[in-house]
Design an enzyme around this catalytic site. Structure first.
Site, short mmCIF file in Angstrom:
data_model
loop_
_atom_site.label_atom_id
_atom_site.label_comp_id
_atom_site.label_asym_id
_atom_site.label_seq_id
_atom_site.Cartn_x
_atom_site.Cartn_y
_atom_site.Cartn_z
N GLY A 30 0.83 -1.28 0.31
CA GLY A 30 0.13 0.09 -0.11
C GLY A 30 0.86 1.23 -0.14
O GLY A 30 2.16 1.18 0.12
N GLY A 45 -6.84 -4.82 2.60
CA GLY A 45 -6.95 -5.52 1.17
C GLY A 45 -7.37 -4.33 0.27
O GLY A 45 -7.68 -4.90 -1.13
N ASP A 91 2.84 -3.02 8.39
CA ASP A 91 1.80 -3.08 7.23
C ASP A 91 0.95 -2.05 7.38
O ASP A 91 0.73 -1.13 8.51
CB ASP A 91 1.08 -4.46 7.28
CG ASP A 91 0.52 -4.55 5.56
OD1 ASP A 91 0.37 -3.75 4.98
OD2 ASP A 91 0.08 -5.71 5.62
N GLY A 92 -0.01 -1.64 6.31
CA GLY A 92 -1.07 -0.48 6.41
C GLY A 92 -2.27 -1.23 6.74
O GLY A 92 -2.43 -2.52 7.04
N THR A 129 1.23 3.82 2.48
CA THR A 129 1.88 4.02 3.57
C THR A 129 3.05 3.19 3.69
O THR A 129 4.06 3.91 4.00
CB THR A 129 0.82 3.70 4.65
OG1 THR A 129 -0.54 4.29 4.65
CG2 THR A 129 1.39 4.44 5.92
N GLU A 145 -0.58 -10.60 2.55
CA GLU A 145 -0.52 -9.89 3.74
C GLU A 145 -0.83 -10.71 5.18
O GLU A 145 -0.24 -10.59 6.04
CB GLU A 145 -1.42 -8.61 3.69
CG GLU A 145 -0.86 -7.72 2.80
CD GLU A 145 -1.79 -6.29 2.43
OE1 GLU A 145 -1.24 -5.38 1.90
OE2 GLU A 145 -3.20 -6.55 2.85
C1 A5P Z 1 -3.16 -3.40 0.63
O1 A5P Z 1 -3.88 -4.81 0.13
C2 A5P Z 1 -3.92 -2.88 1.88
O2 A5P Z 1 -4.04 -3.78 2.85
C3 A5P Z 1 -3.20 -1.71 2.51
O3 A5P Z 1 -2.39 -2.02 3.61
C4 A5P Z 1 -4.43 -0.76 2.85
O4 A5P Z 1 -5.16 -1.10 1.69
C5 A5P Z 1 -3.79 0.57 3.04
O5 A5P Z 1 -3.29 1.21 1.97
P1 A5P Z 1 -2.81 2.53 2.02
O6 A5P Z 1 -1.66 2.64 2.83
O7 A5P Z 1 -2.36 2.85 0.53
O8 A5P Z 1 -3.90 3.70 2.38
#
Ligand code: A5P
Length: 231
Positions: free
Chosen positions: A33, A101, A87-88, A35, A109
Site C-alpha cells: 500500500g 485489502g 503493514d498498513g 503508506t 499480507e
Molecule cells: C493492501 O492490500 C492493503 O491492505 C493496504 O495495507 C491498505 O489498503 C492501506 O493502503 P494505503 O496505505 O495505501 O492507504
C-alpha cells in the site's frame, strides 16, 4: 486540514516511524500500500546507512519497491518465522481489528502476518474507527463460478458486493484470484462474520485481520503519532 497533501505527509511520517522499529539481523515482513511505500523508502535509506536485515514482501508491488531500494528479500517459505511485520490498513478499531485489502494484496499480507511475532500497523488518523465496516470488505475468491459466491453473500447477508475491476476487466490478485468488495456497513461482530465468510465454498480469504496486530502507529495532522496497543 484534511487535504490529500496532509494525508500523504502523515503517511510519510508513520512510514518513517515504522522504519525506526527495524533492528539489525531481524527478519521482517513488508506490507503493501501507499503508506508502506513510504516505509520502504525510509528503510532503503537505513539500508544504505548500514542496517542489516532481511525482508519478506507481501506483494509484487512491495517486492519491486524493496528491490529498487537494495533491500535483501526472502520468500515466506524460506523463513521459520518473522520478527516484525509493518503493514498498513484500510480501517482499524481500538482492539486493532483491521480491514485490509484495499490495495488488493490481502492474502499474502495475512499469510505473512500470521507468522509474525509483531505486526505493527502504520495508519493515518482517518482510518481509526469506533467500529470497522464503512470500508467495503475485500473478499478474495476463486474465479471459477465467482458469481455464485456473490449471490451467496447477497442471500445470506443481504449485502451487495462488487467484483473488483482493473481496466474494465476483473482484477486478478498475485495468487490468481478475484476480489469481491462487500459493503457490510458497521460490523457488529467481526469474528462471527469472518467465520461465516470462511464457510462459503470458494472464499479464499477475507480482509478481516483479527487478533493479529500487536501495535498501531496512528499519525495526526499536528505531527503527533499515537502508539496504540489492542484494548
Ligand atoms: C493492501 O492490500 C492493503 O491492505 C493496504 O495495507 C491498505 O489498503 C492501506 O493502503 P494505503 O496505505 O495505501 O492507504
Amino acid at each position: 486540514m484534511n487535504t490529500e497533501a496532509s494525508i500523504q505527509q502523515i503517511k510519510k511520517m508513520v512510514g518513517e516511524a515504522g522504519a525506526q522499529l527495524v533492528k539489525n539481523d531481524m527478519v521482517i515482513g513488508i506490507g503493501s500500500g501507499s503508506t508502506v511505500g513510504y516505509f520502504i523508502s525510509a528503510l532503503g535509506q537505513r539500508t544504505r546507512d548500514g542496517l542489516s536485515f532481511k525482508a519478506v514482501p507481501t506483494s509484487t508491488q512491495s517486492k519491486a519497491l524493496a528491490l529498487a531500494e537494495g533491500i535483501k528479500l526472502l520468500e515466506l517459505g524460506d523463513v521459520s518465522s518473522i520478527d516484525l511485520t509493518i503493514d498498513g490498513a484500510d480501517e482499524l478499531d481500538t482492539q486493532l481489528r483491521l480491514i485490509k485489502g484495499g490495495g488488493g494484496f490481502l492474502l499474502q499480507e495475512k499469510l505473512v502476518a500470521a507468522v509474525s511475532t509483531q505486526l505493527v500497523i502504520i495508519a493515518d488518523y482517518g482510518k481509526l474507527k469506533d467500529q470497522i465496516g464503512a470500508f467495503a470488505l475485500p473478499i478474495e475468491v476463486v474465479p471459477y463460478g465467482w458469481n455464485h459466491i456473490q449471490k451467496r453473500l447477497l442471500d445470506r447477508f443481504g449485502k451487495k458486493s462488487m467484483l473488483r475491476l482493473k481496466d474494465g476487466k476483473p482484477y486478478v490478485t498475485d495468487h490468481g484470484h478475484y476480489l469481491l468488495d462487500c459493503a457490510f456497513g458497521l460490523i457488529a461482530d467481526p469474528d462471527e462474520l469472518n467465520t461465516e465468510l470462511h464457510l462459503i465454498p470458494g472464499v479464499v480469504e477475507t480482509g478481516l485481520f483479527l487478533n493479529m496486530a500487536t501495535k498501531a502507529l496512528v499519525g495526526y495532522p499536528d505531527g503527533k503519532i499515537v502508539e496504540m496497543l489492542p484494548k
